[in-house]
Write an enzyme that holds these catalytic residues in place. Structure first.
Site, PDB file in Angstrom:
ATOM      1  N   GLY A   1      -9.638   1.041  -4.244  1.00  0.00           N
ATOM      2  CA  GLY A   1     -10.297   1.522  -5.460  1.00  0.00           C
ATOM      3  C   GLY A   1     -11.358   2.571  -5.141  1.00  0.00           C
TER       4      GLY A   1
ATOM      5  N   CYS B   1      -5.896 -11.857  -8.579  1.00  0.00           N
ATOM      6  CA  CYS B   1      -7.252 -11.319  -8.498  1.00  0.00           C
ATOM      7  C   CYS B   1      -8.253 -12.307  -9.064  1.00  0.00           C
ATOM      8  CB  CYS B   1      -7.326  -9.990  -9.233  1.00  0.00           C
ATOM      9  SG  CYS B   1      -6.856 -10.102 -10.967  1.00  0.00           S
TER      10      CYS B   1
ATOM     11  N   GLU C   1     -12.122 -12.357   0.230  1.00  0.00           N
ATOM     12  CA  GLU C   1     -11.064 -12.674  -0.728  1.00  0.00           C
ATOM     13  C   GLU C   1      -9.815 -13.014   0.082  1.00  0.00           C
ATOM     14  OE1 GLU C   1      -9.194  -9.359  -2.789  1.00  0.00           O
ATOM     15  OE2 GLU C   1      -8.952 -10.588  -4.575  1.00  0.00           O
TER      16      GLU C   1
ATOM     17  N   GLY D   1      -5.841  -2.898  -7.909  1.00  0.00           N
ATOM     18  CA  GLY D   1      -5.580  -3.149  -6.488  1.00  0.00           C
ATOM     19  C   GLY D   1      -6.856  -3.594  -5.803  1.00  0.00           C
ATOM     20  N   SER D   2      -6.907  -3.370  -4.501  1.00  0.00           N
ATOM     21  CA  SER D   2      -8.046  -3.874  -3.728  1.00  0.00           C
ATOM     22  C   SER D   2      -9.280  -2.992  -3.932  1.00  0.00           C
ATOM     23  CB  SER D   2      -7.677  -3.929  -2.255  1.00  0.00           C
ATOM     24  OG  SER D   2      -7.449  -2.624  -1.786  1.00  0.00           O
ATOM     25  N   THR D   3     -10.432  -3.565  -3.651  1.00  0.00           N
ATOM     26  CA  THR D   3     -11.682  -2.820  -3.786  1.00  0.00           C
ATOM     27  C   THR D   3     -11.710  -1.642  -2.815  1.00  0.00           C
ATOM     28  OG1 THR D   3     -12.865  -4.730  -4.638  1.00  0.00           O
ATOM     29  CG2 THR D   3     -14.203  -3.038  -3.568  1.00  0.00           C
TER      30      THR D   3
ATOM     31  N   GLU E   1      -9.499  -1.843 -11.661  1.00  0.00           N
ATOM     32  CA  GLU E   1      -9.435  -3.318 -11.725  1.00  0.00           C
ATOM     33  C   GLU E   1      -9.223  -3.780 -10.292  1.00  0.00           C
ATOM     34  OE1 GLU E   1     -10.035  -5.138 -14.229  1.00  0.00           O
ATOM     35  OE2 GLU E   1      -9.563  -4.030 -16.050  1.00  0.00           O
TER      36      GLU E   1
ATOM     37  N   LYS F   1       3.288   4.037 -11.237  1.00  0.00           N
ATOM     38  CA  LYS F   1       3.703   3.861  -9.840  1.00  0.00           C
ATOM     39  C   LYS F   1       3.528   2.401  -9.430  1.00  0.00           C
ATOM     40  CE  LYS F   1       1.450   4.109  -5.980  1.00  0.00           C
ATOM     41  NZ  LYS F   1       2.136   3.021  -5.237  1.00  0.00           N
TER      42      LYS F   1
HETATM   43  P1  NAD Z   1      -3.776  -2.126  -2.706  1.00  0.00           P
HETATM   44  O1  NAD Z   1      -5.101  -1.607  -3.050  1.00  0.00           O
HETATM   45  O2  NAD Z   1      -3.345  -2.151  -1.296  1.00  0.00           O
HETATM   46  O3  NAD Z   1      -2.626  -1.337  -3.482  1.00  0.00           O
HETATM   47  C1  NAD Z   1      -2.603  -1.210  -4.889  1.00  0.00           C
HETATM   48  C2  NAD Z   1      -1.800   0.016  -5.275  1.00  0.00           C
HETATM   49  O4  NAD Z   1      -2.483   1.178  -4.807  1.00  0.00           O
HETATM   50  C3  NAD Z   1      -0.406   0.094  -4.685  1.00  0.00           C
HETATM   51  O5  NAD Z   1       0.468   0.619  -5.668  1.00  0.00           O
HETATM   52  C4  NAD Z   1      -0.587   1.070  -3.529  1.00  0.00           C
HETATM   53  O6  NAD Z   1       0.600   1.738  -3.203  1.00  0.00           O
HETATM   54  C5  NAD Z   1      -1.602   2.034  -4.094  1.00  0.00           C
HETATM   55  N1  NAD Z   1      -2.402   2.774  -3.106  1.00  0.00           N
HETATM   56  C6  NAD Z   1      -2.608   2.470  -1.802  1.00  0.00           C
HETATM   57  N2  NAD Z   1      -3.457   3.375  -1.246  1.00  0.00           N
HETATM   58  C7  NAD Z   1      -3.792   4.259  -2.219  1.00  0.00           C
HETATM   59  C8  NAD Z   1      -4.656   5.389  -2.276  1.00  0.00           C
HETATM   60  N3  NAD Z   1      -5.348   5.796  -1.220  1.00  0.00           N
HETATM   61  N4  NAD Z   1      -4.775   6.043  -3.444  1.00  0.00           N
HETATM   62  C9  NAD Z   1      -4.117   5.625  -4.549  1.00  0.00           C
HETATM   63  N5  NAD Z   1      -3.282   4.562  -4.555  1.00  0.00           N
HETATM   64  C10 NAD Z   1      -3.121   3.871  -3.407  1.00  0.00           C
HETATM   65  O7  NAD Z   1      -3.747  -3.593  -3.345  1.00  0.00           O
HETATM   66  P2  NAD Z   1      -2.629  -4.684  -3.171  1.00  0.00           P
HETATM   67  O8  NAD Z   1      -2.737  -5.232  -1.778  1.00  0.00           O
HETATM   68  O9  NAD Z   1      -1.338  -4.163  -3.687  1.00  0.00           O
HETATM   69  O10 NAD Z   1      -3.127  -5.787  -4.223  1.00  0.00           O
HETATM   70  C11 NAD Z   1      -4.010  -6.815  -3.906  1.00  0.00           C
HETATM   71  C12 NAD Z   1      -5.412  -6.510  -4.408  1.00  0.00           C
HETATM   72  O11 NAD Z   1      -5.387  -6.173  -5.783  1.00  0.00           O
HETATM   73  C13 NAD Z   1      -6.353  -7.699  -4.300  1.00  0.00           C
HETATM   74  O12 NAD Z   1      -7.603  -7.270  -3.822  1.00  0.00           O
HETATM   75  C14 NAD Z   1      -6.495  -8.169  -5.741  1.00  0.00           C
HETATM   76  O13 NAD Z   1      -7.674  -8.888  -6.015  1.00  0.00           O
HETATM   77  C15 NAD Z   1      -6.409  -6.878  -6.478  1.00  0.00           C
HETATM   78  N6  NAD Z   1      -6.008  -7.107  -7.859  1.00  0.00           N
HETATM   79  C16 NAD Z   1      -6.921  -6.866  -8.869  1.00  0.00           C
HETATM   80  C17 NAD Z   1      -6.577  -7.126 -10.187  1.00  0.00           C
HETATM   81  C18 NAD Z   1      -7.552  -6.894 -11.307  1.00  0.00           C
HETATM   82  O14 NAD Z   1      -7.127  -6.747 -12.452  1.00  0.00           O
HETATM   83  N7  NAD Z   1      -8.863  -6.860 -11.064  1.00  0.00           N
HETATM   84  C19 NAD Z   1      -5.297  -7.589 -10.490  1.00  0.00           C
HETATM   85  C20 NAD Z   1      -4.404  -7.821  -9.447  1.00  0.00           C
HETATM   86  C21 NAD Z   1      -4.765  -7.559  -8.140  1.00  0.00           C
END
Ligand code: NAD
Length: 479
Positions: free
Chosen positions: A227, A278, A376, A222-224, A244, A171
């Protein structure tokens, strides 16, 4: 608006799949909607799960060499379509074309290199016989990907999942689904039906996947904050998870650096992808003896960087990817201004700009407690911080709930290594930006994640250990 949903279709059971609704996709360089993607709901997700479950037994039983060959074919198809995929990626993500080409090429490289990894396994002589340890695939794995590197981060999940005999439902982010959907389409007939399903949708789809009883693992980037929701959602069915998450990586610059030589590399360790990485440098601790000179050098370099639409020649930095993130970063800059912090460069946006553009913003030695230091930013905003003792810089770098990465800059490699050893993070790079490798684990410490992607650890994350014992000479039961 024009309905482009027919052009961007999901992939389920090796064929095209539509949804009843669609989501608009905005080009961040213009702020205008330019395409639409299917908005999958529970029915479409159920279809993807059924397709994946059906495909799992055969795929898990396929020989490793066959799975390697499929991944190599995946890499070749992506490589062959690098230019078209990169142009689409620029339009939905905003990054410069050269960076988009590098990302698509990086995904092909990741698939290729993962295909060459050895599957872990072990045989030992135990007290009751020979014990063979194998690593069995988990089943149906859900991959959830953010919007900053939609293509390469998807491949971080697809390649190890498929190599280890799992099947996947992928997804992409609702902000950047298009290139991933196209890759799904290109791979129909290359990957056996049902082994790789690609579904797109809005905010509701991620939680549906996390809660779905037919999915065995979620690999989430995605974001903490999100996560933590994934972890809570996965608990109900005890799904395996890899998380991650975010980071607030510190760069520690030692006093013996060659300022002119490190300026471009240090600058881009923070500002590539408009700071939306990230593992980007998000605060720089600079020794007092060189602070003024390095700060001036970074500000001068920043003034020469060309910001604009990633499809325009010569552009080095694009916009923020989406409006909510644009507003978040603007708020951080506004907070810095109202707190009376000093800007070395940037800080004021161009009111005429149509897209989500923000200027490169360097902030001069803010207090450690400032939001721009503690949070961040995930945008082109960077605090430069003065330190006097290395131990103090290390302590300030480690005083974070994040533990993703960090960098150390210095000519004396032993001294730099000693600092690297003390950073409480999953990755540290000396004299360069961190770039994850398919050959080594990439893992967040503290609230930056759980588990790892890449290398042997990344493969094991898609498996359950399984031991088979060939018994010999069992002691007889008494009587
Ligand atoms: P986000 O957490 O908003 O979204 C990430 C994904 O999760 C999207 O596909 C979103 O649709 C989905 N999502 C949203 N709510 C959800 C839920 N409740 N349950 C399951 N899935 C859900 O993150 P973002 O704004 O897309 O990305 C930016 C963040 O990602 C930053 O904090 C960045 O540091 C982090 N990031 C981490 C890494 C890593 O490898 N550590 C890599 C890239 C980005």
């Amino acid at each position: 608006m024009t309905d482009f949903t027919r052009d961007f279709t999901m992939t389920i059971q090796g064929g095209q799949a539509l949804a009843r609704a669609s989501i608009d996709i905005v080009n961040p360089s213009t702020g205008a909607v330019f395409a639409a993607a299917p908005d999958a709901g529970p029915d479409e997700l159920d279809a993807a799960v059924a397709s994946a479950r059906g495909a799992f037994p055969d795929w898990a039983a396929t020989g490793i060499d066959e799975r390697r060959a499929v991944l190599k074919a995946v890499a070749a198809i992506i490589q062959a379509n690098q230019d078209d995929l990169a142009r689409l990626l620029v339009q939905e993500q905003g990054k410069p074309l050269a960076d988009a080409r590098a990302e698509v090429g990086g995904a092909a490289y990741w698939a290729n290199a993962t295909a060459d990894l050895e599957m872990p396994g072990d045989t030992v002589d135990g007290p009751f016989g020979q014990v063979v340890t194998r690593y069995a695939p988990l089943g149906v794995c859900g991959g959830i990907v953010p919007w900053n590197f939609p293509v390469v981060l998807a491949m971080f999940k697809i390649a190890p999942a498929l190599l280890t005999g799992n099947v996947m439902i992928l997804k992409p982010s609702p902000f950047t689904p298009l290139t991933t959907l196209k890759i799904g389409e290109l791979l129909r007939g290359v990957v056996p039906d049902g082994v790789l399903n690609v579904v797109s949708g809005g905010d509701a789809l991620g939680p549906l996947m996390t809660a779905h009883p037919g999915i065995d693992k979620i690999s989430f980037t995605g974001s903490t904050a999100t996560g933590k929701r994934v972890m809570a959602g996965a608990a109900a069915s005890l799904k395996r998870i890899t998380l991650e998450l975010g980071g607030n990586d510190a760069a520690i610059v030692l006093p013996d650096v060659d300022i002119a030589a490190i300026t471009p590399t240090l600058f881009w360790s923070a500002f590539r992808n408009a700071g939306q990485i990230c593992i980007a440098t998000k605060r720089i601790y600079i020794h007092d003896a060189i602070y003024d000179e390095l700060a001036a050098s970074l500000a001068e370099y920043a003034a020469r960087v060309v910001v604009g639409d990633g499809l325009q020649p010569g552009v080095q930095m694009g916009p923020i990817q989406n409006r909510p993130q644009f507003e978040r970063v603007k708020d951080l800059i506004a907070d810095a201004r109202t707190s009376g912090l000093r800007f070395l460069t940037g800080g004021t946006e161009d009111p005429a700009a149509k897209g989500y553009f923000l200027p490169i913003t360097l902030i001069d030695n803010p207090p450690e407690a400032a939001r721009v230091v503690q949070e961040e930013a995930f945008g082109p905003v960077l605090p430069l911080l003065r330190y006097r003792e290395v131990a103090e810089a290390v302590a300030r770098a480690n005083a974070s709930s994040y533990g993703l990465g960090g960098t150390v800059w210095g000519r004396d490699l032993d001294a730099a290594q000693a600092v690297a050893d003390r950073l409480e993070t999953g990755s540290v790079t000396i004299n360069g930006a961190t770039s994850p490798s398919p050959l080594a684990p990439f893992a967040g410490h503290k609230q930056s994640g759980i588990g790892a992607e890449g290398g042997r650890d990344g493969l094991l994350a898609y498996t359950n250990p399984k031991t088979i014992t060939i018994a010999r000479d069992q002691p007889r039961s008494p009587g």
